[in-house]
Design an enzyme around this catalytic site. Structure first.
Site, PDB file in Angstrom:
ATOM      1  CB  SER B  14      -0.902  -0.005   1.232  1.00 19.15           C
ATOM      2  OG  SER B  14      -0.116  -0.174   2.397  1.00 19.15           O
ATOM      3  CG  ASN B 147      -0.048 -10.893  13.413  1.00 20.85           C
ATOM      4  OD1 ASN B 147      -0.802 -11.864  13.337  1.00 20.85           O
ATOM      5  ND2 ASN B 147      -0.383  -9.692  12.976  1.00 20.85           N
ATOM      6  CB  SER B 185       4.878  -9.396  17.781  1.00 23.20           C
ATOM      7  OG  SER B 185       3.771  -9.143  16.945  1.00 23.20           O
ATOM      8  CG  ASP B 249       3.618  -2.584   6.836  1.00 22.69           C
ATOM      9  OD1 ASP B 249       3.218  -3.751   6.663  1.00 22.69           O
ATOM     10  OD2 ASP B 249       2.855  -1.640   7.079  1.00 22.69           O
TER      11      ASP B 249
END
Lengths: 356, 356
Positions: B14, B147, B185, B249
């Site tokens: 994006s 994640n 994470s 990102d």
């Protein structure tokens, strides 16, 4: 250059996926020099149009308006510097110029570099109806960076001698109310070489080398006492063979990045504008030299010289050449940051410019 | 990191005009680390959607195809690394994934980091029909960076204990044929803290501090003799208060930038993947700390804590908070380049991970 976090540039220009023109030539250098850059893409193309084939779309005026309106509603139109470049079509240009006007009205301190991208070397690459829009918008600019052809189109003055050069500059300052003009490149033909002060003339032992001249001109502020219309600086740079795309976009971004109206970074022999232009000229030429060196190192089939007839019958010929001549910005980032030292090309005062 | 001019990344994600998510969080770091980056924008928005209001458009599958086809025709699809992130909608994702497959088929050495952006903390932010497309595409990836929630969605395994964690990783390696997995994470809850080897556990004198765990897992190549399914590394990082956008990102871009399959830059205690993840963890946490510090320095009205009720009745509240929490990438560029030294967060071998 900005102290940490102070500089925010809104850059409105074209985007290409591959290669370095428009925003791809401007944004990375601005970021390297410490600016947060807000990036609005006027087109989204696969590559620049010089390749002959490209895919992608141009943003419509209403798409651009949608982005600007949301930024405005969210309080995100907060740049202290504005940079506009290639914007195809009158409607999109009008949308961008009305944002420029809004930002200018809101903040008289806004530093707005307007690059009136119209064409080069006698050829227009925008529709004729953008020209009057640029003419109206010039009054909002702090600095403009036309090439000599764009100066001719904007002022309707053909630059053939010192008299017409003076007239063109005076029209931009007086009629269009632009305080700072940088004519980024004029081929240094004999008439121009011969009127240059000796200290700006290229060495006479290089008759086979072509040069470009860069000229900057700043009006004296209101109240300043001067018998002359503006303070003019100039410098020549050697012309590298062949055509490189995105050079003007890089140059304009660097002028804006290095312009400090307070003049704090300029030496006594420099004006704020001449300092910024010297930096931009030095770094742009550094990147160009690096790019030239690289393109010379490619296999022969990737560096066939421009030949419009052969190019037309074998499009790959042109594409390979273009690909090998994309600016080496990433590889030259230490030049942009100023940590790799290269020959400094200082703009010199053109004393006597206004004296006949 | 690439030797001069060797590294070329195709980044497909994006674009936002203001702030740092998607390509705006990935491209500048990659360029700072020496990569030429080809940038294809899957959306063109004014700002990230966390602000609650935004303008702009999403690229349709046919717009993306138009760009890819022209790049292909012009011989410009030449990346040696590929990075894909947020792609909204199944059609656009299919278009991107077929380019990924083409590049993979053409070049078995291609390093493809696929970030399967699906959602976070139990919430999906893409349509459910993208999930099967990601599942099919995983086999083309060199590295994936989900994640924990994305791992759960992709594998259909709820991660509640060591057994389910092992099963999820094994499914990604075996069924989906991903050689390198980085779970970027996972909240370090008690069950997870208690099974960590002592040398990876956070100090016990910090009971009030929340931590996130990062886990990496690499399969042993064919022919390697090992009784275990993969080599696992892990490290914790302190959790900074509040939510920052674009962190994933940035992290993914840094993992790809620092991954050297030959392992030349890794020390003996590191694998090529663990080395890249250590670098990415170190630098991402450095940028986050800088951003946190900055947001704490803002006036109180720009850092009101998240409160969904108050945010809903006064959208400006949320917008001001978001604006003050945009990643300080430009200000932290020396961290990204590795010239500003900060605490190194090295991924440590999780010996015994596969032993029950």
């Amino acid at each position: 250059m900005p102290r940490s976090g102070e500089g925010r540039v809104l850059s409105i220009q074209s985007h290409v996926s591959f290669g370095y023109v428009g925003g791809k030539a401007a944004v990375f250098p601005l970021q390297c020099l410490g600016y947060d850059v807000d990036v609005v893409n006027t087109v989204n193309l696969s590559n620049h149009t010089g390749y002959g084939r490209w895919g992608g779309t141009r943003a419509t005026a209403s798409e651009l308006d949608g982005i600007f309106e949301s930024m405005e509603q969210n309080g995100l139109l907060l740049p202290n510097r504005l940079l506009t470049g290639y914007i195809p079509g009158a409607e999109a240009l009008s949308a961008v110029m009305s944002v420029a006007k809004k930002l200018r009205d809101r903040n008289p301190e806004l530093l707005y570099l307007l690059d009136p991208v119209i064409g080069d070397s006698g050829k227009m690459y925008v529709a004729p109806d953008v020209v009057p829009i640029y003419r109206t918008a010039l009054q909002n600019a702090t600095i403009i960076t036309p090439n000599w052809f764009e100066v001719e189109v904007l002022t309707d003055v053909k630059i053939l001698d010192i008299t017409s050069l003076r007239r063109a500059i005076q029209i931009l300052h007086d009629e269009y109310r632009v305080p700072n003009i940088v004519i980024s490149s004029i081929p240094l033909r004999d008439w121009l070489r011969n009127i240059l002060p000796l200290h700006i003339r290229p060495p006479s032992d290089s008759p086979d080398q072509d040069f470009l001249l860069c000229i900057s001109s700043t009006t004296f502020g209101p109240g300043a006492e001067s018998s002359q219309p503006s303070s003019v600086y100039a410098q020549h740079v050697p012309c590298l063979p062949g055509y490189f795309s995105g050079v003007g976009d890089l140059f304009s971004a660097l002028v804006l990045a290095h312009f400090e109206p307070s003049g704090s970074s300029a030496s006594p022999a420099e004006s704020p504008l001449s300092h910024a232009v010297s930096q931009a000229l030095t770094k742009t030429h550094g990147i160009l030299s690096l790019t030239h060196e690289y393109s010379e190192s490619l296999p022969e089939e990737d560096r066939l010289p421009t030949d419009e007839e052969k190019d037309a019958s074998a499009p790959d010929r042109k594409i390979r050449r273009m690909r090998g001549r994309e600016l080496r910005l990433v590889q030259g980032q230490d030049i942009i940051r100023g940590t790799e030292h290269i020959e400094y090309r200082q703009m010199e005062p053109w004393t006597g410019f206004w004296e006949s």
